[in-house]
Every structure is written in structure tokens, then in C-alpha cells.
Design a protein around this motif. Structure first.
Motif, short mmCIF file in Angstrom:
data_model
loop_
_atom_site.label_atom_id
_atom_site.label_comp_id
_atom_site.label_asym_id
_atom_site.label_seq_id
_atom_site.Cartn_x
_atom_site.Cartn_y
_atom_site.Cartn_z
N LEU A 69 0.82 -1.22 0.00
CA LEU A 69 0.00 0.00 0.00
C LEU A 69 0.85 1.27 0.00
O LEU A 69 0.32 2.35 -0.27
CB LEU A 69 -0.92 0.00 1.22
N VAL A 70 2.13 1.14 0.31
CA VAL A 70 3.00 2.33 0.35
C VAL A 70 3.00 3.04 -1.00
O VAL A 70 3.01 4.29 -1.06
CB VAL A 70 4.43 1.94 0.76
N ALA A 71 3.00 2.29 -2.08
CA ALA A 71 3.05 2.87 -3.42
C ALA A 71 1.67 3.03 -4.05
O ALA A 71 1.56 3.34 -5.24
CB ALA A 71 3.94 2.02 -4.31
N GLU A 72 0.60 2.81 -3.27
CA GLU A 72 -0.76 2.88 -3.82
C GLU A 72 -1.22 4.32 -4.00
O GLU A 72 -1.12 5.13 -3.07
CB GLU A 72 -1.73 2.13 -2.89
N ASN A 73 -1.73 4.64 -5.19
CA ASN A 73 -2.18 6.00 -5.49
C ASN A 73 -3.69 6.17 -5.34
O ASN A 73 -4.18 7.30 -5.26
CB ASN A 73 -1.77 6.39 -6.91
N ASP A 74 -4.42 5.07 -5.35
CA ASP A 74 -5.87 5.13 -5.24
C ASP A 74 -6.24 5.23 -3.76
O ASP A 74 -6.02 4.29 -2.99
CB ASP A 74 -6.49 3.88 -5.88
N GLN A 75 -6.84 6.36 -3.35
CA GLN A 75 -7.15 6.59 -1.94
C GLN A 75 -8.16 5.59 -1.41
O GLN A 75 -8.07 5.15 -0.26
CB GLN A 75 -7.67 8.02 -1.75
N PHE A 76 -9.12 5.21 -2.24
CA PHE A 76 -10.11 4.21 -1.80
C PHE A 76 -9.44 2.88 -1.51
O PHE A 76 -9.69 2.26 -0.47
CB PHE A 76 -11.20 4.04 -2.86
N VAL A 77 -8.60 2.43 -2.42
CA VAL A 77 -7.89 1.16 -2.22
C VAL A 77 -7.02 1.23 -0.98
O VAL A 77 -6.96 0.28 -0.18
CB VAL A 77 -7.04 0.81 -3.47
N LEU A 78 -6.34 2.37 -0.77
CA LEU A 78 -5.48 2.53 0.39
C LEU A 78 -6.27 2.42 1.69
O LEU A 78 -5.91 1.64 2.59
CB LEU A 78 -4.78 3.89 0.32
N LEU A 79 -7.37 3.17 1.81
CA LEU A 79 -8.14 3.19 3.05
C LEU A 79 -8.84 1.85 3.30
O LEU A 79 -8.82 1.34 4.42
CB LEU A 79 -9.17 4.31 3.00
N ALA A 80 -9.45 1.30 2.24
CA ALA A 80 -10.17 0.04 2.42
C ALA A 80 -9.22 -1.11 2.76
O ALA A 80 -9.47 -1.88 3.68
CB ALA A 80 -10.96 -0.29 1.14
N SER A 81 -8.11 -1.21 2.02
CA SER A 81 -7.16 -2.30 2.27
C SER A 81 -6.52 -2.18 3.65
O SER A 81 -6.33 -3.18 4.34
CB SER A 81 -6.08 -2.31 1.18
N ALA A 82 -6.18 -0.96 4.05
CA ALA A 82 -5.60 -0.76 5.37
C ALA A 82 -6.59 -1.18 6.46
O ALA A 82 -6.21 -1.84 7.43
CB ALA A 82 -5.20 0.70 5.56
N GLY A 83 -7.86 -0.82 6.29
CA GLY A 83 -8.87 -1.23 7.26
C GLY A 83 -9.01 -2.74 7.34
O GLY A 83 -9.12 -3.31 8.44
N LEU A 84 -9.01 -3.40 6.20
CA LEU A 84 -9.13 -4.87 6.16
C LEU A 84 -7.93 -5.54 6.83
O LEU A 84 -8.08 -6.50 7.58
CB LEU A 84 -9.28 -5.35 4.72
N LEU A 85 -6.74 -5.02 6.55
CA LEU A 85 -5.53 -5.60 7.13
C LEU A 85 -5.48 -5.41 8.64
O LEU A 85 -5.11 -6.32 9.38
CB LEU A 85 -4.29 -4.97 6.48
#
Length: 373
Positions: free
Chosen positions: A299-315
């Protein structure tokens, strides 16, 4: 590994070469440990509660097989599809969680389950992954559309979930969802001072729960002052780890499963410790850590804010659930009825974690810009 060519443009081929295969392998290993440990722990539990010897095994084998299919199926979805799945899932899980307060099955003073054929469904288990994705969508939309009250709607949704979980009551689940929500707000750019105030509010809330909610008070007191009568399962689990030592007593040779009521569920990690030893326990811990750390690094290199927030929450949700279970088994925190993902017995847990990991794999797949819809 599947023998698929990189030029294969079929749905399966495109999925295989874009999904995070190392995380997929780690999930498969956890499911494998789930099979092994349900074979070790379930027969004794089934005998104790009067069920046929192999009933729990057959049910969990079915749950884990479905979980594997769900992980693969959900991971093939697009981010847009994941949004719709999470929104629909949140609405259904909210309705069913509210339903448990009226017609739910009461176990140990809590109403969290609905009895359906072959399964005691715990709807709140599904709130964790779905809420993380819906929250991410609301926070992103509040950035994209100036007048859209996404953050306010996310806070209102969290408040509704908190009210339902407090009423059941399920303080452990509420704690996990609260930490995930706070982490997502922080990643979304919430002022650090407000993050600190919110974190302080959580601490105050849990201190208040200790004084105002009898079952919370009892669990904390049992943790602080354990005795054979008040903390039997936790102390027995610790003895199991001691019995196992470095390499364990051997498959099927453990004794804790014969005397520990929740050996197949909340304390399955103790069964692993006694029969397979410290080495295997550290390996299981390493698998959970690998999934979480690999996901966060990606996720460090992720540019999509939705993917970043959702994936971080899931992890964070996945990692916290594993931590709470293992720490409870080791008497590092007060006991909490939270399963070890993919390993503990339980249909609701296996299926909800499968959805969680499927959504994570779907969101973190490598995509071209045209594939993100």
C-alpha cells in the motif's frame, strides 16, 4: 502453482497473473492448519457436548472449503464490485445484527447468534470487513464531492454499529471496529489532535465499561487475579503451551483438548502449542504477520485513496483479530471470544474472514487504468 501462460487472457488467467499470489499461498496455509487442528481438537469436544464424533469435523471442513472458494471468487471482482458488495453486505449485516437483539440465541449472557440449519450465524462478524470498505468509500467521496457529507455519514454508521454491539453486548468486536475506524480516519488526514482526542475517548469508554458493565468487569478481574475457579480456560491453555515445549507432544497426543471447553474455537492456539510446539506456533504467527506486513508494504506505493483506506482497514481488522485470539490464549490480555482466522472452529468466522481476504486480494490486484471500474 497453476500452469497458466502470461498471455492467457481468460478471466482465470488474468486473475492469476494480477493477484498477490504470496498472500494467496499464506491464506491457503492457514486453511491447511485449520484442517489439521479441527481434526485434532473437535472429536473430544463433540464427545463432551454429545454430538457425533465427526460432526464438527465435517461441518468445519465444509466451512473451510466454502471459505477457499469465497476468497478466490471475491478476489476476482473489480473495486467497483467490491464497493457494491460491501454496501449490500453492511445493510444486510446491520439488519441481522439488530434481529439478534430480538430473536437471537443467548449464549453466556450475550445475544449475537441466529440459529439456521447447520450454522449458528453471527452477523456482526461480517460487519468488520464490510464496514471497513464502506467507510473508505464514504471518506473518499467526501473528498471528491465537496458537499457530500461522507465523513459525517461514516461517523453516523459507526455510531449505529457501536450501539448494536454494545447492546448485544460484544465489547471485543466493538474495540476492533473502533480501532479500524480510527486508523482509517487518521490515514484520511484527520487532524492529529483530533485523532488523539478520539483515542482518549476510546480509552475512557473502555474504562467506563469496566465499571458499568458487569461482564466486562468480571473478565478484567479474572485476568488481573486469575484462579483455577475463575480463569480455568486461560490457565489450562498456558499449561498446554508448557506441555508442548519446543517441538510439541505430537499429533493427537495433546491432553488440553480433552478438558478445555473451547479447545476447538477460542483456544485452538493452545492445542497447536501442546501438540506441535513453539516452532509451529511461531510459524503460524509468522504467516499472519506476513499477510499484514506484505499488504501494508504494497500500500505504500498505492495512489488510489479508496484502495489505500479500504485495504488498510481490512488488514488492521484481520491482524487485530489474530492478535486478540493468540494473546488471550497466552493470558496477555483478558479472554475474549474472538476466533483465530481460518483456524478456529466456526462457520461465521471462516466465511467472514474469507470475504475479508477476498476483498483485500481484489483491491490489491495489479490493474491497468481501464480495469479499475
Amino acid at each position: 502453482m497453476l500452469a497458466l501462460s502470461r498471455t492467457d487472457t481468460s478471466t482465470l488467467g488474468r486473475w492469476w497473473w494480477t493477484v498477490d499470489r504470496w498472500t494467496l499461498v499464506c491464506i491457503a496455509m492457514l486453511i491447511g492448519f485449520g484442517y489439521v487442528l479441527v481434526l485434532a481438537s473437535s472429536p473430544a469436544v463433540a464427545h463432551r457436548i454429545g454430538d457425533p464424533r465427526d460432526l464438527l469435523i465435517l461441518k468445519q471442513v465444509t466451512f473451510l472449503a466454502l471459505a477457499g472458494l469465497i476468497v478466490v471468487g471475491v478476489s476476482m471482482m473489480t473495486p467497483k464490485g467490491i464497493r457494491w458488495l460491501a454496501l449490500t453486505g453492511t445493510l444486510v449485516a446491520l439488519l441481522l445484527t439488530a434481529f439478534t437483539l430480538v430473536h437471537g440465541v443467548e449464549i453466556k449472557g450475550a445475544r449475537r447468534w441466529i440459529n439456521i440449519p447447520f450454522l449458528s450465524l453471527q452477523p456482526s462478524e461480517f460487519l468488520k470487513p464490510f464496514f471497513a470498505v464502506v467507510t473508505a468509500g464514504l471518506l473518499v467521496e467526501s473528498r471528491n464531492a465537496e458537499k457530500f457529507p461522507g465523513r459525517l455519514l461514516a461517523i453516523m454508521l459507526y455510531g449505529l454499529i457501536a450501539l448494536l454491539l454494545k447492546t448485544q453486548p460484544d465489547i471485543g468486536m466493538l474495540a476492533v471496529i473502533s480501532i479500524v475506524f480510527l486508523a482509517q480516519l487518521f490515514l484520511d488526514g484527520l487532524n492529529l489532535a483530533l485523532v488523539g482526542i478520539s483515542a482518549g475517548g476510546l480509552v475512557v469508554s473502555f474504562i467506563a465499561a469496566f465499571f458499568l458493565m458487569p461482564h466486562v468487569h468480571v473478565r478484567v478481574e479474572r485476568f488481573l487475579h486469575p484462579t483455577e475457579q475463575t480463569a480455568y480456560q486461560a490457565l489450562t491453555a498456558l499449561q498446554a503451551f508448557g506441555n508442548g515445549g519446543l517441538l510439541g507432544r505430537g499429533p493427537g497426543e495433546g491432553m488440553v483438548k480433552d478438558i478445555l471447553p473451547d479447545a476447538h474455537a477460542d483456544f485452538v492456539f493452545a492445542v497447536a502449542g501442546e501438540e506441535f510446539g513453539l516452532v509451529v506456533c511461531l510459524f503460524i504467527l509468522g504467516i499472519f504477520a506476513a499477510i499484514v506486513l506484505r499488504g501494508l508494504v504494497r500500500l505504500v506505493a498505492e495512489n488510489d485513496q479508496f484502495v489505500l483506506l479500504a485495504s488498510a482497514g481490512l488488514l488492521i481488522s484481520f491482524g487485530l483479530q489474530a492478535f486478540v485470539n493468540m494473546a488471550s490464549s497466552l493470558e496477555l490480555i483478558p479472554t475474549k471470544g474472538m476466533t483465530l482466522p481460518f483456524i478456529s472452529y466456526g462457520g461465521s468466522s471462516a466465511l467472514s474472514v474469507a470475504v475479508e481476504m477476498g476483498m483485500l486480494l481484489a483491491l490489491t490486484r495489479r490493474r491497468f487504468t481501464s480495469d479499475r471500474s
